[in-house]
Design an enzyme around this catalytic site. Structure first.
Site, PDB file in Angstrom:
ATOM      1  N   ARG F  96      49.672  14.431  80.761  1.00  0.00           N
ATOM      2  CA  ARG F  96      48.643  15.438  80.470  1.00  0.00           C
ATOM      3  C   ARG F  96      48.612  15.802  78.981  1.00  0.00           C
ATOM      4  O   ARG F  96      47.540  15.914  78.378  1.00  0.00           O
ATOM      5  CB  ARG F  96      48.906  16.693  81.315  1.00  0.00           C
ATOM      6  CG  ARG F  96      47.863  17.778  81.236  1.00  0.00           C
ATOM      7  CD  ARG F  96      46.554  17.415  81.907  1.00  0.00           C
ATOM      8  NE  ARG F  96      45.580  16.889  80.986  1.00  0.00           N
ATOM      9  CZ  ARG F  96      44.757  15.905  81.234  1.00  0.00           C
ATOM     10  NH1 ARG F  96      44.775  15.297  82.395  1.00  0.00           N
ATOM     11  NH2 ARG F  96      43.910  15.484  80.328  1.00  0.00           N
ATOM     12  N   LYS F 131      36.390  24.790  60.209  1.00  0.00           N
ATOM     13  CA  LYS F 131      36.187  25.295  61.571  1.00  0.00           C
ATOM     14  C   LYS F 131      36.930  24.415  62.573  1.00  0.00           C
ATOM     15  O   LYS F 131      36.331  23.774  63.439  1.00  0.00           O
ATOM     16  CB  LYS F 131      34.685  25.351  61.883  1.00  0.00           C
ATOM     17  CG  LYS F 131      33.955  26.367  61.004  1.00  0.00           C
ATOM     18  CD  LYS F 131      32.463  26.375  61.203  1.00  0.00           C
ATOM     19  CE  LYS F 131      31.820  27.359  60.212  1.00  0.00           C
ATOM     20  NZ  LYS F 131      30.356  27.344  60.260  1.00  0.00           N
ATOM     21  N   LYS F 163      31.879  31.731  47.566  1.00  0.00           N
ATOM     22  CA  LYS F 163      30.865  32.044  48.585  1.00  0.00           C
ATOM     23  C   LYS F 163      30.102  33.295  48.181  1.00  0.00           C
ATOM     24  O   LYS F 163      30.439  33.971  47.205  1.00  0.00           O
ATOM     25  CB  LYS F 163      31.542  32.238  49.934  1.00  0.00           C
ATOM     26  CG  LYS F 163      32.269  30.994  50.430  1.00  0.00           C
ATOM     27  CD  LYS F 163      32.506  31.096  51.917  1.00  0.00           C
ATOM     28  CE  LYS F 163      32.895  29.740  52.475  1.00  0.00           C
ATOM     29  NZ  LYS F 163      33.010  29.785  53.936  1.00  0.00           N
ATOM     30  N   GLU F 193      28.512  28.222  46.485  1.00  0.00           N
ATOM     31  CA  GLU F 193      27.538  28.298  47.578  1.00  0.00           C
ATOM     32  C   GLU F 193      26.232  28.859  47.023  1.00  0.00           C
ATOM     33  O   GLU F 193      26.224  29.920  46.391  1.00  0.00           O
ATOM     34  CB  GLU F 193      28.116  29.228  48.650  1.00  0.00           C
ATOM     35  CG  GLU F 193      27.326  29.299  49.920  1.00  0.00           C
ATOM     36  CD  GLU F 193      27.984  30.247  50.926  1.00  0.00           C
ATOM     37  OE1 GLU F 193      29.084  29.933  51.429  1.00  0.00           O
ATOM     38  OE2 GLU F 193      27.397  31.324  51.178  1.00  0.00           O
ATOM     39  N   ASP F 214      23.194  26.139  51.034  1.00  0.00           N
ATOM     40  CA  ASP F 214      23.523  26.854  52.254  1.00  0.00           C
ATOM     41  C   ASP F 214      22.279  27.204  53.062  1.00  0.00           C
ATOM     42  O   ASP F 214      21.454  28.012  52.622  1.00  0.00           O
ATOM     43  CB  ASP F 214      24.283  28.132  51.887  1.00  0.00           C
ATOM     44  CG  ASP F 214      24.775  28.839  53.121  1.00  0.00           C
ATOM     45  OD1 ASP F 214      25.260  28.162  54.046  1.00  0.00           O
ATOM     46  OD2 ASP F 214      24.662  30.087  53.166  1.00  0.00           O
TER      47      ASP F 214
END
Lengths: 275, 275, 275, 275, 275, 275
Positions: F96, F131, F163, F193, F214
């Site tokens: 597993r 992310k 940013k 950004e 962006d």
């Protein structure tokens, strides 16, 4: 028991004992090789040999280790349990930690075996508790199995065990069980602690799988066995010593849990002798 | 004992017992607060209260903990040792781990106190050994001190202890001591294990600070005490049980080491009761 | 020094240096194998080779490592100290960490050897202090031994060292020593820091094993040596540099502790060359 | 620098120094409170005060710590750098570890400041290397910044640095750069090590961002600066000591990397005095 | 879920993302304080807020965190889920890690809620599997509960689950069950995987508590439900997607396990906005 | 990817899944050996095979593992990807965890490959984001590379990414960049950004290496590409799904970052079959 489960316990124990190094051995020995035996100085049941192997291999992978008895086997005073060959310095550095594990675990296995033999001929199974040494539970529960016992739950996420404090908080056994059924997962059996026959009845009515007879007299246990009649497992618990063990088992309970298997056993007398 | 020394031991013990969470308590309790007491169910000497505090604070910093006895104090059956207030769920989650520590450590302190009292009136000091539970040495040696005993070396880097295997490897006690003097640091005292008076003499001639009388009869110990006449500390060691303790102390030895303080003591009977 | 004592230090050092991977090497090299040498670019004394082996084996167990010098041996500029064969990528990934260990530890050994040679012909032994790099004490004290020095205590649980702040808190040297004798274990020697001859006398009267002559002049040290006359070890301490070293040793002190061995030594100039 | 980045380093350092407990302090002191000062015994630049705060708070959260100088500030011999109030025992237990950090880091900051001042008036920036103490890189690179220097790459995953061994493996600088462009991420700048003007030209032709002038003479550096004319950053590297520093900076290079900032600096002389 | 169960997961995630420090934020911000909101950019069910709190408190204990929704609650696009006040630099450093946890866990809760609603009106309970992200199981199973699902076993030591490979190794279901009864503890329920009605019958005859209907058609499941008639729990398993979910639930099975709850859910769209 | 980078992740995953041991397998199997295959149940791109090898070797070094496909290779439904021989119990215990790693990582590689193919013929490179799953970043970024994508920065210490919140705090892009140039190290590229063309111009004027467009429309991106004309890398970012991917790539941007590669991919359908 898998090596993954205890190798970090062994590493911590060696670090604890080694400190900044074995000043005696490192000053006196060089590269001498030799052979040592682990010898029983009293009768008992073996548990912990794989842990001993791990101890010595973490110190020195070149050591050769031969197990002459397997965990779960009985031995007599004077028996040679294992043989180790390789650098003498490494054998001496591991000696105390290895014995600390093996004596403790074999002590538990031996005490368990004695209890198991006392209930022979009944259907009662000897089980342990969570009264284990902090950090060593996986090893101590393994030792109980090697002694012929079985394990109660490993920890708080294993089995639902509704104790008196939970019952009081919920208001009743049935309310406590209802809350469990709403929140807990299906994999968990439910056990309820009962200290009176009335509570046994209430628990049984809730359909729980196991009922713990908490600190009951032998007569109460007999009554509970008759009342339940196999519709739930019954666990006798609370202050059951060797004297009372057979009597309790004879009541027909399924399980007898004994905290003393782990928190009351003493280290077995074993020694490591250099040949 | 500093908190730094045991906080990681407590964290590991809680992880071991909590698993994926206390399924029973989390299903039944919400935010109820309450009060609990730790109560003695037999007489004893307390050890481990700071560890218990750490257990509960790691679970829930909002718990209030009041110690009514201090480590090292004697208590009687029925005495309330501490009081805990706050979320009941948190108290229940810490109960078993807290008691596992406190019962074990108080068991050691109690056993040590008994031994100390048996040698009262002699100059003998009761000391422990390295026969401790793997991972818990710092706590168990602390418990011995709380019982009124003193500590032998903590680990292999602490004190030079020349045992029979070292002597055999070196060829003689004097050669072993010579090697130590060439390699070990000045901070270390040297202790030599002797099983005969001849070895005691040889060790004394080497000027070592401590001589261990290993498994000697009481008569041999008396002879060793006379022979050494205060020129080295003498440690009686090996199979010294309660019966023989006073007799051994009366020989005039300085130290009596007892592995059973740590590996042979049982958990004291303590309970946590929710009020 | 046992591998168990430094393998986690090596693992942390490699993680620190490797980050998310060696982007240069992984982009340029494939499976090329090759051979590299560790070469001395100045004279010195070797220390740390087992740590270097550990560095490379943690990266790639298939690397072959041949030590041409052993720790504690002197080498000259240009000497090849070790040879490594195997995947070139793995050699390059370990290069900097391996050299960071080896240069630092050999720097300490080399500085220690120089101090040891400066006191040759006296009975003075060069020892280190606790002024070591956080996290590397076991390695740095090992390097001191490889340079021919000896070790002072490893940490706060090793040897009792009563400093001026302890004396002030206790009120006097004798009271401080008395408290130690009441509380500390028998395995610990007691050392007292003295900055005047009066304090030396007081410490001697207490029967302590070692007296530290703290920041004394050479003349004061001579007086202390005469006063003590071998009844305790004397440690000269405090700002003893190379110029003053022989003079201090000639006073007859037993030990000269130098923090600079560990906190003032520079990395030795060593290089890893791919052939 | 965030506390998350060094709290585990501090914890390990305290465990290393505390061992099984401070036997001296625990025997002599009880609950006395007091005040201590960290005092400079030579001029320097401060670095490491947050680490010192962490040391004392891990021992005892009740200690009050007042910083009188901030990291990066210069101080003179005799200045009080910080004040600590609370239990004396806790102050004594943290003293050595706190100073070991602060002396080492301030030593690095001080050495860096000196180098920075030597190149004042040029455009050269002083930078460090990966020649740091294993396990302490984050702290040592922070200390370089506090001294007014800047950081080279932190580790192998940070910046592409093509060294001679990589060039040899690839066959040429341009092939090495091509492989990087095929495999490495866009966030990485590329630096190439060049030891001849021919290599500088080849690297420049590849459009790399930084060229390291490896062990070049001052004349060669001048030629490289003229050749490159601002189309890439130029880093002077290799055996640049204090004597040569200004001369190198005057060539017009952008960066001067000095391994000695971290591996060659000595601990600054600081003390902790109990008042 | 207790903080003890996830604080180390959070610490590891922060270390992974912080590396040697947030070079952007540390260069641009000083001590500015501010306020941020976590905002939903799509509808969903919340899970993971206590983990987000832990993220920010590990970075900076001085941050103030206000939860506006609780785990298990539904929210709509545009809703403000939480508010954070304090040093802006600390908020920015925690932003990505906090969202990574919250988006993933809320994604799981949301997907679970959808499945739960699809089986509304039947007795079927939606449960998860062990197909979770390595290292995050405790969090992902918690998210399933927040979505209204229940948990299958947590790990291999929880519940006995006899799969086809175990059956083949034992020779038959009944032999496999017999071996379990000989060796496993009483706390464990037994589940058997069955892919045919014949196997369902055999498992039922063995008295197991749960039978997994592995990759059966809806018709087969109906037959199994009729056959078993409540004498064991029935778990439908294997490739059950949204389309088929209601149909499967309508067969009367007790449990429907869906690996996709954890391994097939996507991160919910949430954002952290500085005000 | 080096084994040092993931062996601790594997160890934690195994501990999580093994708990107190595989009660089913340990009760049913003894020493049977056998052979298993990892089989694809859908088409995909492989990633994670070295991690799978690590899983099985940590359980049992005696297992033999044969990889039939290499990471980065495409496979079809039905293909056998690897073969494992040895103790069946060990194979079942690792199954597993091994699949959890391999399915997730291959899912990421497969999703990445699809995106890469959609932009074929343009100069756009597909890159990932931060992310990622907490704790698995090194593995997930590796999987992106195996799928043919490239990596954006690994963490906050890698690349300067200014940013909107940073710009607001600094007051303007140029002030933010100026602060970076004063404080950050030379190894870091600077990315800004930009959500408007005005910001693109401002960033370009500051000489930054990368500009993130962006959440711009395709038309805005085209304008940005024309405006910048190769003087900086352009990264398209924000909600770019499969439908829009080719259109975005066709604008001429250099990089397209997609959070969904890691946080939106599902586990690939793979199975382990015992033969």
């Amino acid at each position: 028991m898998d090596r993954l489960q205890y190798s970090h316990i062994v590493a911590a124990a060696l670090a604890e004992d080694l400190g900044f190094g074995d000043v005696t051995t490192d000053s006196i020995l060089r590269d001498e090789t030799g052979c040592a035996e682990i010898v029983a100085r009293e009768n008992g049941v073996l548990a912990g040999m794989p842990v001993v192997v791990e101890v010595f291999l973490q110190i020195e992978p070149a050591l050769t280790f031969t197990c002459l008895y397997r965990d779960g086997e009985s031995f007599n005073r004077g028996d040679v349990l294992a043989r180790i060959e390789g650098p003498v310095a490494s054998i001496l550095k591991g000696e105390r930690v290895a014995l600390n594990f093996l004596q403790r675990l074999s002590g538990i296995a031996t005490k368990t075996r004695a209890a198991v033999e006392m209930v022979a001929g009944t259907k009662a199974v000897i089980i342990d508790t969570r009264k284990t040494t902090p950090g060593l539970r996986v090893l101590e529960k393994y030792a109980v199995r090697m002694g012929g016992g079985r394990n109660h739950r490993f920890n708080l996420s294993d089995l639902v065990l509704i104790k008196d404090n939970h019952i009081r908080a919920a208001g009743s056994i049935s309310e406590a069980v209802a809350r469990i059924r709403r929140h807990a997962g299906f994999p968990h059996k439910i056990e309820v602690e009962a200290s009176t026959l009335k509570q046994v009845k209430e628990a049984l009515a809730c359909g729980v799988e196991v009922i713990m007879l908490d600190n009951m007299t032998t007569a109460e246990m007999c009554a509970a066995v008759n009342l339940v009649a196999g519709r739930a497992l019954l666990e006798a618990s609370g202050g059951i010593n060797a004297e009372r063990l057979h009597e309790v088992a004879a009541t027909g309970v399924d399980l007898i849990s004994m905290g003393t298997l782990t928190h009351g056993s003493r280290a077995l007398d074993l020694a490591l002798n250099l040949l």
